[in-house]
Motif scaffolding. Sequence first.
Motif, short mmCIF file in Angstrom:
data_model
loop_
_atom_site.label_atom_id
_atom_site.label_comp_id
_atom_site.label_asym_id
_atom_site.label_seq_id
_atom_site.Cartn_x
_atom_site.Cartn_y
_atom_site.Cartn_z
N ALA A 236 4.52 60.02 68.15
CA ALA A 236 4.50 61.08 67.13
C ALA A 236 5.47 62.20 67.47
N LYS A 237 5.57 62.53 68.76
CA LYS A 237 6.50 63.60 69.18
C LYS A 237 7.95 63.15 69.11
N GLN A 238 8.21 61.91 69.46
CA GLN A 238 9.58 61.44 69.62
C GLN A 238 10.22 60.92 68.34
N THR A 239 9.43 60.67 67.32
CA THR A 239 9.97 60.09 66.09
C THR A 239 10.60 61.18 65.24
N THR A 240 11.93 61.22 65.28
CA THR A 240 12.68 62.24 64.53
C THR A 240 13.89 61.60 63.85
N TYR A 241 14.44 62.32 62.89
CA TYR A 241 15.71 61.92 62.28
C TYR A 241 16.57 63.18 62.15
N GLY B 166 6.30 69.02 64.67
CA GLY B 166 7.43 69.16 65.58
C GLY B 166 7.08 68.62 66.95
N ALA B 167 8.07 68.59 67.84
CA ALA B 167 7.83 68.07 69.17
C ALA B 167 6.79 68.90 69.92
N ALA B 168 6.74 70.20 69.61
CA ALA B 168 5.81 71.09 70.31
C ALA B 168 4.58 71.42 69.48
N SER B 169 4.50 70.86 68.29
CA SER B 169 3.37 71.16 67.40
C SER B 169 2.76 69.88 66.88
N SER B 170 1.46 69.75 67.01
CA SER B 170 0.76 68.55 66.54
C SER B 170 0.18 68.73 65.14
N ASP B 171 0.62 69.79 64.45
CA ASP B 171 0.16 70.01 63.08
C ASP B 171 0.80 68.99 62.13
N SER B 172 0.39 69.04 60.87
CA SER B 172 0.90 68.10 59.88
C SER B 172 2.37 68.36 59.57
N ALA B 173 3.11 67.28 59.37
CA ALA B 173 4.51 67.39 58.96
C ALA B 173 4.58 67.84 57.51
N THR B 174 5.63 68.59 57.18
CA THR B 174 5.82 69.02 55.80
C THR B 174 6.41 67.88 54.98
N ALA B 175 6.34 68.01 53.67
CA ALA B 175 6.94 67.01 52.79
C ALA B 175 8.46 67.02 52.96
N LEU B 176 9.08 65.86 52.87
CA LEU B 176 10.53 65.73 52.98
C LEU B 176 11.10 65.48 51.59
N THR B 177 12.05 66.32 51.19
CA THR B 177 12.62 66.23 49.84
C THR B 177 14.07 65.76 49.93
N PHE B 178 14.40 64.73 49.18
CA PHE B 178 15.75 64.16 49.21
C PHE B 178 16.44 64.43 47.86
N GLN B 179 17.66 64.96 47.92
CA GLN B 179 18.44 65.22 46.71
C GLN B 179 19.11 63.93 46.26
N MET B 180 18.70 63.42 45.10
CA MET B 180 19.16 62.11 44.64
C MET B 180 19.85 62.18 43.29
N GLY B 181 20.60 63.23 43.06
CA GLY B 181 21.33 63.36 41.80
C GLY B 181 22.12 64.65 41.78
N THR B 182 22.78 64.90 40.66
CA THR B 182 23.64 66.08 40.55
C THR B 182 22.89 67.30 40.01
N LEU B 183 21.67 67.13 39.56
CA LEU B 183 20.87 68.24 39.05
C LEU B 183 19.81 68.65 40.06
N ALA B 184 19.40 69.91 40.00
CA ALA B 184 18.43 70.43 40.96
C ALA B 184 17.11 69.66 40.91
N ALA B 185 16.77 69.15 39.74
CA ALA B 185 15.49 68.44 39.59
C ALA B 185 15.55 66.98 40.05
#
Length: 290
Positions: free
Chosen positions: A125-130, A139-158
């Motif tokens: 859990a600590k070592q799995t990063t991108y 995070g590596a020093a925090s065992s709390d929940s990870a935040t949502a990851l948002t990927f930009q997949m187009g030319t518009l903000a939405a």
Amino acid sequence: MRINTNVSSLVAQEANKNTSNSISSSLEKLSTGYKINKASDDASGLSIADKLRTQANGLNQAVANGNSAVTLTQIADKAMAEQSNILDVVKQKLIQASTATTSAEGIEAIGKDIDKLLDQVNNIAKQTTYNGTSLLQAGAASSDSATALTFQMGTLAADTIATKAGVTANTSGLSIDVLQASAKTWTATADSAAGLQSAARLNLDEVDAALTKLNGWRADFGSTQNQLESSIRNLMTQVTNTKAAESVIRDVDYAQESANFNKQNIISQAGTYAISQANSTSQNVMRLLQ
């Protein structure tokens, strides 16, 4: 008959100059491959083509974003797959420790194994990063929940694709930290074999619940990966069509432009001959003076 101003020659020179400009423009188009090289060639066409090029470049970057995001989800999935394998082993050892044929000393050894295995769950859990982003916890020093990851997949903000928040693939988030603490206390000198067997048996359901939770997070990353791959395919189709639309406006038709160049070349030669003829007519004045 006038000789100070040779109007015929001036007219021929003007026409020849215009033809030379047309030849230069045609050569520019043939050498660059574009029929719009400057705004004066086609002001409105240039504006439209530039917008299409910007859109295509943005879509290409979105495809690159998607490919990186797919790699990220694969890293997270493989890491949780290994954690799942570890929990399978923990479940197997708990079952082994729960039976009457296992001695107190054997259960003590199993408890040590379980402790080390669950430590490895936390390490993963600590070592799995991108690229510095933790995927399975805050995070590596925090065992709390990870935040949502948002990927930009187009030319518009939405135009975004996001994972679900709340991934906490460590012993605390999987609610097996109590199991780990308990396993550390299994000692043959302090407890009877029957007591240790009972303690091990009580933790079987916790491992099942942890596996269910872990598989739920894996399923989320898997569905996100499918969504990303679908989006990438759609974006690639958009890139192809956008570039095709830009090409119709910006790119030169070599067959048409080559024919135009040859035509202008012939006209230029004829214009040069016309200038020569216009200049020669003024020589007839000399005959009047003889």
